[in-house]
Each structure stands twice: as structure tokens, then as C-alpha cells.
Write an enzyme that holds these catalytic residues in place. Sequence first.
Site, PDB file in Angstrom:
ATOM      1  N   GLU A  33     -67.899 -16.179 -19.232  1.00 21.65           N
ATOM      2  CA  GLU A  33     -66.912 -16.560 -18.219  1.00 21.65           C
ATOM      3  C   GLU A  33     -65.884 -17.546 -18.770  1.00 21.65           C
ATOM      4  O   GLU A  33     -64.699 -17.476 -18.434  1.00 21.65           O
ATOM      5  CB  GLU A  33     -67.600 -17.142 -16.991  1.00 21.65           C
ATOM      6  CG  GLU A  33     -68.434 -16.130 -16.203  1.00 21.65           C
ATOM      7  CD  GLU A  33     -67.620 -14.947 -15.702  1.00 21.65           C
ATOM      8  OE1 GLU A  33     -66.383 -15.060 -15.618  1.00 21.65           O
ATOM      9  OE2 GLU A  33     -68.225 -13.901 -15.397  1.00 21.65           O
ATOM     10  N   TYR A 116     -63.617 -20.503  -9.728  1.00 21.25           N
ATOM     11  CA  TYR A 116     -63.872 -19.127 -10.138  1.00 21.25           C
ATOM     12  C   TYR A 116     -65.162 -19.022 -10.950  1.00 21.25           C
ATOM     13  O   TYR A 116     -66.046 -18.209 -10.650  1.00 21.25           O
ATOM     14  CB  TYR A 116     -62.702 -18.546 -10.953  1.00 21.25           C
ATOM     15  CG  TYR A 116     -63.200 -17.339 -11.702  1.00 21.25           C
ATOM     16  CD1 TYR A 116     -63.389 -16.134 -11.042  1.00 21.25           C
ATOM     17  CD2 TYR A 116     -63.648 -17.447 -13.025  1.00 21.25           C
ATOM     18  CE1 TYR A 116     -63.956 -15.055 -11.684  1.00 21.25           C
ATOM     19  CE2 TYR A 116     -64.209 -16.378 -13.671  1.00 21.25           C
ATOM     20  CZ  TYR A 116     -64.364 -15.180 -13.000  1.00 21.25           C
ATOM     21  OH  TYR A 116     -64.962 -14.134 -13.615  1.00 21.25           O
ATOM     22  N   ASP A 134     -60.051 -14.506  -8.637  1.00 26.77           N
ATOM     23  CA  ASP A 134     -59.283 -14.577  -9.872  1.00 26.77           C
ATOM     24  C   ASP A 134     -58.012 -13.763  -9.709  1.00 26.77           C
ATOM     25  O   ASP A 134     -57.670 -13.342  -8.600  1.00 26.77           O
ATOM     26  CB  ASP A 134     -60.125 -14.057 -11.056  1.00 26.77           C
ATOM     27  CG  ASP A 134     -60.280 -12.557 -10.998  1.00 26.77           C
ATOM     28  OD1 ASP A 134     -60.194 -11.979  -9.890  1.00 26.77           O
ATOM     29  OD2 ASP A 134     -60.462 -11.943 -12.068  1.00 26.77           O
TER      30      ASP A 134
END
Length: 349
Positions: A33, A116, A134
Site C-alpha cells: 500500500e 486510504y 482513492d
Amino acid sequence: MLFHNKLITWYLQNKRHLPWRETKNPYAIWLSEIILQQTRVAQGLPYFEAFLTNYPTVQDLANAHEDEVMRLWQGLGYYSRARNLHFTAKTITHELNGVFPNNYKDLLKLKGVGEYTAAAIASIAYGEIVPVVDGNVFRVLSRIYGITSDISTATTKKEFQAKAQELISHEQPATFNQAIMDFGAIQCTPKSPQCPQCPFIQDCVAYNTNQVDKLPVKLAKTKVKKRYLDFLIFVDNDQNTYIQQRTKKDIWQKLYQFPLIDRFEQNDINVQQILTEDFKNQPVKDIVQLNTDYVIHILSHQKLHIHFWMIKCEKLARNENYEIVSWNQLNKFGFPIVIHNFINSINTK
DNA sequence: AAGGCGGGGAG
DNA sequence: CTCCCAGCCTT
């Protein structure tokens, strides 16, 4: 059919097969991520493999030298991600007893983990029902629901978070989140989306009002400053050169560079004069300008105009501002990609 | 709320 | 060329 069912049905038939989808290991998911923030999957993939190979566990990453982490991140951009990644690995290892936070609220406390990323890890690794928002989600939801708010404002982000929270599957939050992102990346793309074969074609407000290419609305424009850089590549008879680490709050913090003359105005520099002022104890044999046309390098907020100079010397003197390193050891250091590429272009000549 | 921060690929 | 990518941090 419910939104989440339609979306997940699409996903099961169209999803991308990615290595971080084969694991529930929060370390690997966190790593993926961070790498994927503002970064395309194709660009981040090799970095994910390299980091996991070099640092199989969060403890391995915590024990690494920062310079090595920066070198591994070289070329991926947004280098604060690498610095924060290393910082957070140490936090988890030394302050959290090596145990990853297992919920959205605690994940959000980690440096480099925003809303996020916390939502992504919490849902994918732990099944928490919290939606990701996102760039893909902004695009997909703005089009399907005809949301015309400016996505560059904080208020609009809350609006989309609320909408996504309303839509997310409570049975499969992880799948839902990855599905909506893949849908945005593959089907509901920024340009030329595949509308004729879209499962939401009946419901899509943007499509049915012919506004697909107008959504999402993003008003903020970033303005780009021009900047002029002259790098001095010293070389002596032992193939040594000067480098220094960038430490200020500026672009490329913690990466290395050659001695630099840096300014925001286009005024030609006098290299000879610079040398006599800033390197007065260093005898110079020859000065060669390596490129006449600027090397242009574009950053998100700056357009760099770069000249490289070769400064030939008999032997480099010690200098408190620079490290002396052998030319063939430069690959041990992380450089901005534009410098790295220039080094390679010299090496292959 | 606004600005800074990378590099690359698509169209 | 412009836009945008699995955003976050600082001011």
C-alpha cells in the site's frame, strides 16, 4: 442487484492477479500500500518484490540502514514514503512489540499511513468494514452517481467516504475495496472508459447524461516552478568523486548527489569562479561541460534544467562538505533517477 | 485549506 | 502536451 454484488461479480471475472493479494500478512499488505500510493501497479511491482526479498519481515526492515532503504526505493519517487516506511518499521518492531496494529484507528497513527492506507490494510488484512477512497473511487462513484463536487477539497472527500461506507459489502469488505479500485483502473478509466461493456451502464448518471469525460471534477491545478541545477562531477586519477547527501526539507531528501549549484533563476554560472571560491584548496586540471542542452527533469511541482560538468583533478582533497567515493561504488548510494541515469550514460560510453 | 513532494505511462 | 496514478505530511 445491489451495487456491491454487481461490483464483486465484475471483479471475480476481471481482477488482476497481484502478489499482495496472495497473502494476509499485514506487513506485506502495508508494504504494497505504501509503494502503490500515487503509483501505478506496473511501476510498483518490482519494488514490492525487491523489498520483500531484502526484508522478509518488518524486523528485517527495521534493522536495515536508512541509506540502503533509500537506495532500494531509488527511482520510485515520493521519497518521504521510504523514510516513513523505515521509521514505522522501527516503531512496530521496538514500540509495538513487533505486532502490527489490527484496526483502522490504530493503523492511522502510523507515520505514512493516512485514511486510504489505514482503510486498505484494515479491510484487506483484518476484514474491517471501512471503505477506501482513492483516485479510482473518486472517479467511479462520481460517474455512477453523478457527483460533481470538486474532489480536491476535504469536504468532498468526506462526501465520498460516506457514500462508499454506504455501499461497501459488510460480508466482503476486503474484496469490495479491491474490486472498486480494479474497476477504476481497468474499466472506468480516466480516459476512454469501457462504457459499452460496463455492468453499471443502466445506472451510471454520467453515462446517461453524456458527462463521463467531465467527471470527476478536479479544480486545483498545480503550478510548476523552473529550477536550474549544475552538478559538478569531480574525477581524479584514482577514479574518485565527491558526493553528498541531501538533508534539507526539499526534493530528494536523503538521496545523494554530486556537488550542486542550485537556483531558481536562469543565470549562467561561472564554474571556474565557483571552484576558486568553494573548492579553493582543490587544484583543478580541466573543466568539461558534459551537456550543452539542458537535461530536463519534471517533478510534480518543479521543472528542472540540469547541466553536468566534469572537473578533472590529480587527487581529490578531503572536504568537510562531501564524501570521497570511488566511481564504481556509486551504485551503493541512492541517487535521484535523473542523476542515476546520467551516471549510467557515462558508464556505457 | 493549500502547497510540497517523483517518476512514468497513456492518450 | 496534459492528466493522473491503491496519498500523505507540513504549514
